[in-house]
Write a protein that holds these residues in place. Sequence first.
Motif, PDB file in Angstrom:
ATOM      1  N   LEU A   1       0.743  -1.310  -0.047  1.00 52.09           N
ATOM      2  CA  LEU A   1      -0.004   0.062   0.064  1.00 52.09           C
ATOM      3  C   LEU A   1       0.939   1.288   0.006  1.00 52.09           C
ATOM      4  O   LEU A   1       1.661   1.344   0.931  1.00 52.09           O
ATOM      5  N   LEU A   2       0.635   1.997  -0.869  1.00 48.21           N
ATOM      6  CA  LEU A   2       1.378   3.555  -1.118  1.00 48.21           C
ATOM      7  C   LEU A   2       0.373   4.512  -1.016  1.00 48.21           C
ATOM      8  O   LEU A   2      -0.666   4.549  -1.592  1.00 48.21           O
ATOM      9  N   VAL A   3       0.561   5.291   0.254  1.00 53.75           N
ATOM     10  CA  VAL A   3      -0.279   6.388   0.325  1.00 53.75           C
ATOM     11  C   VAL A   3       0.339   7.646   0.026  1.00 53.75           C
ATOM     12  O   VAL A   3       1.505   8.239   0.613  1.00 53.75           O
ATOM     13  N   LEU A   4      -0.367   8.292  -0.915  1.00 56.33           N
ATOM     14  CA  LEU A   4       0.100   9.826  -1.430  1.00 56.33           C
ATOM     15  C   LEU A   4      -0.760  10.948  -1.059  1.00 56.33           C
ATOM     16  O   LEU A   4      -1.956  10.848  -1.577  1.00 56.33           O
ATOM     17  N   LEU A   5      -0.086  11.680  -0.108  1.00 55.40           N
ATOM     18  CA  LEU A   5      -0.624  12.848   0.197  1.00 55.40           C
ATOM     19  C   LEU A   5      -0.348  14.064  -0.532  1.00 55.40           C
ATOM     20  O   LEU A   5       0.820  13.955  -1.029  1.00 55.40           O
ATOM     21  N   SER A   6      -1.264  15.031  -0.755  1.00 54.78           N
ATOM     22  CA  SER A   6      -0.967  16.181  -1.453  1.00 54.78           C
ATOM     23  C   SER A   6      -1.963  17.260  -1.396  1.00 54.78           C
ATOM     24  O   SER A   6      -2.883  16.941  -0.712  1.00 54.78           O
ATOM     25  N   GLY A   7      -1.773  18.366  -1.654  1.00 56.57           N
ATOM     26  CA  GLY A   7      -2.832  19.391  -1.662  1.00 56.57           C
ATOM     27  C   GLY A   7      -2.644  20.602  -0.718  1.00 56.57           C
ATOM     28  O   GLY A   7      -1.867  20.321   0.176  1.00 56.57           O
ATOM     29  N   PRO A   8      -3.405  21.600  -0.802  1.00 55.14           N
ATOM     30  CA  PRO A   8      -3.285  22.557   0.113  1.00 55.14           C
ATOM     31  C   PRO A   8      -3.903  22.057   1.699  1.00 55.14           C
ATOM     32  O   PRO A   8      -4.770  21.083   1.712  1.00 55.14           O
ATOM     33  N   GLU A   9      -3.606  22.989   2.440  1.00 53.59           N
ATOM     34  CA  GLU A   9      -4.034  22.918   3.904  1.00 53.59           C
ATOM     35  C   GLU A   9      -5.404  23.644   4.129  1.00 53.59           C
ATOM     36  O   GLU A   9      -5.547  24.185   3.273  1.00 53.59           O
ATOM     37  N   PRO A  10      -6.215  23.081   5.036  1.00 49.67           N
ATOM     38  CA  PRO A  10      -5.802  22.152   6.136  1.00 49.67           C
ATOM     39  C   PRO A  10      -6.422  20.489   5.837  1.00 49.67           C
ATOM     40  O   PRO A  10      -6.136  19.816   6.286  1.00 49.67           O
ATOM     41  N   GLN A  11      -6.682  20.501   4.465  1.00 48.75           N
ATOM     42  CA  GLN A  11      -7.265  19.335   3.915  1.00 48.75           C
ATOM     43  C   GLN A  11      -6.304  18.107   4.106  1.00 48.75           C
ATOM     44  O   GLN A  11      -6.490  16.910   3.990  1.00 48.75           O
ATOM     45  N   ARG A  12      -4.834  18.807   3.589  1.00 46.93           N
ATOM     46  CA  ARG A  12      -4.119  17.556   3.421  1.00 46.93           C
ATOM     47  C   ARG A  12      -3.683  16.919   4.980  1.00 46.93           C
ATOM     48  O   ARG A  12      -3.691  15.764   5.062  1.00 46.93           O
ATOM     49  N   THR A  13      -3.661  17.599   5.820  1.00 52.51           N
ATOM     50  CA  THR A  13      -3.573  17.150   7.346  1.00 52.51           C
ATOM     51  C   THR A  13      -4.695  16.391   7.797  1.00 52.51           C
ATOM     52  O   THR A  13      -4.551  15.619   8.483  1.00 52.51           O
ATOM     53  N   ILE A  14      -5.707  16.588   7.343  1.00 54.21           N
ATOM     54  CA  ILE A  14      -7.037  16.227   7.536  1.00 54.21           C
ATOM     55  C   ILE A  14      -7.042  14.765   7.320  1.00 54.21           C
ATOM     56  O   ILE A  14      -7.300  13.913   8.095  1.00 54.21           O
ATOM     57  N   LEU A  15      -6.660  14.602   6.107  1.00 51.25           N
ATOM     58  CA  LEU A  15      -6.680  13.417   5.391  1.00 51.25           C
ATOM     59  C   LEU A  15      -5.494  12.583   6.024  1.00 51.25           C
ATOM     60  O   LEU A  15      -5.754  11.400   6.184  1.00 51.25           O
ATOM     61  N   GLU A  16      -4.440  13.175   6.185  1.00 50.38           N
ATOM     62  CA  GLU A  16      -3.271  12.649   6.882  1.00 50.38           C
ATOM     63  C   GLU A  16      -3.613  11.771   8.184  1.00 50.38           C
ATOM     64  O   GLU A  16      -3.420  10.327   8.713  1.00 50.38           O
ATOM     65  N   LYS A  17      -4.273  12.646   9.036  1.00 50.71           N
ATOM     66  CA  LYS A  17      -4.674  11.972  10.536  1.00 50.71           C
ATOM     67  C   LYS A  17      -5.821  10.928  10.229  1.00 50.71           C
ATOM     68  O   LYS A  17      -5.749   9.809  10.986  1.00 50.71           O
ATOM     69  N   LYS A  18      -6.738  11.129   9.242  1.00 50.84           N
ATOM     70  CA  LYS A  18      -7.730  10.166   9.128  1.00 50.84           C
ATOM     71  C   LYS A  18      -7.037   8.780   8.478  1.00 50.84           C
ATOM     72  O   LYS A  18      -7.572   7.558   9.115  1.00 50.84           O
ATOM     73  N   VAL A  19      -5.953   8.784   7.570  1.00 54.06           N
ATOM     74  CA  VAL A  19      -5.532   7.626   7.159  1.00 54.06           C
ATOM     75  C   VAL A  19      -4.631   7.105   8.319  1.00 54.06           C
ATOM     76  O   VAL A  19      -4.622   5.791   8.428  1.00 54.06           O
ATOM     77  N   LEU A  20      -3.774   7.939   8.928  1.00 47.51           N
ATOM     78  CA  LEU A  20      -2.883   7.447   9.923  1.00 47.51           C
ATOM     79  C   LEU A  20      -3.635   6.526  11.111  1.00 47.51           C
ATOM     80  O   LEU A  20      -2.959   5.698  11.536  1.00 47.51           O
ATOM     81  N   GLY A  21      -4.808   6.944  11.531  1.00 41.84           N
ATOM     82  CA  GLY A  21      -5.572   6.413  12.513  1.00 41.84           C
ATOM     83  C   GLY A  21      -6.101   4.878  11.877  1.00 41.84           C
ATOM     84  O   GLY A  21      -6.263   4.237  12.959  1.00 41.84           O
TER      85      GLY A  21
END
Length: 334
Positions: free
Chosen positions: A171-191
């Motif tokens: 599984l490769l997770v590629l995060l991108s894009g402007p804040e705060p949505q990048r961080t919101i998705l990061e936290k959701k995926v990390l959890g």
Amino acid sequence: MWIAAMGDQKELLKKEFPFLSFVELPGYHIRYGKNRAFTFLRLIGSIPKILTRVKEEGRWLRQFRDQTELDAVISDNRYGLWGKGIYSVFITHQLGLRTSLGSWVDRWAQRLHYRLIERFSICWVPDWERGSGLAGKLSHPPRMPAVPARYIGILTRMEGLAQAEGSWVDLLVLLSGPEPQRTILEKKVLGQLGAFSGKVVLVRGLPGGGGPLEVDLREVEVHDHLPARALNEILLRTKLVVARAGYSTVMDLVRLGKKAILIPTPGQTEQEYLGKYLSDKKIAFCTKQAEFSLANALVEVEKFPFVPVEEERNSLQGAIAALLEKINPSPLSI
């Protein structure tokens, strides 16, 4: 040749093209909200600021032209980078706009969009011309702009000619894009990664570097950013990708024929349309951010009938050759 950019974008391009010259050009500084409604309101509220930046870009270009020998400009969605006497190219896959506010608002937005595009000499569309292409009605609207438009095929730095060496990535997770949505998705995926059994690589999409993660992911290989070559190598040995539905990412994945779970940025109507379009075409599986469950998505992906894409190639080479002929025509034979 010069590249005009600023901030993280400029630093990223410097790493990819260290042999080119760079100049500072401020961006549009669009920020997103914490949910779809606020993001959409922010985008609508940004229109006056964007139009002001367009005028400032025009003044910047005139000053830059007075200081340099400028033959042509290639503008990646920067509306102000055109000028009299300069052959100017506007690049966009978004000819048909989607606002989610109804057909009347869509038509008004597209008229404004075309009015700005039609100041340029030509519009290059990064998609193939046949059928509805990779971007659907975004790149193949019912009405085209009055300025000449040329389809140049998809644009990507990825190459799939040889298999990279190394172990497979599940599984490769590629995060991108402007804040705060990048961080919101990061936290959701990390959890949710802790429950995943398999090799995981996380690319955070932070070219300038990021702070430490808030969770302990000792079994996950984490990168703030990867240059194109390194990302290409990891993608080649990746089984499944989780990413935003941004068009640049989509073009990379299509070039390499990768199966993907796409999560459109809430309120970014272009990504929302593109994600649904690609899902309907069975090119990628798409899910909403608010509903994202990695476990559920993995189950759905097992049943999803992914359809390989037949890509048209080399259209860009012809466009570049035509551009060079425009700015430096061959002498007439006698």
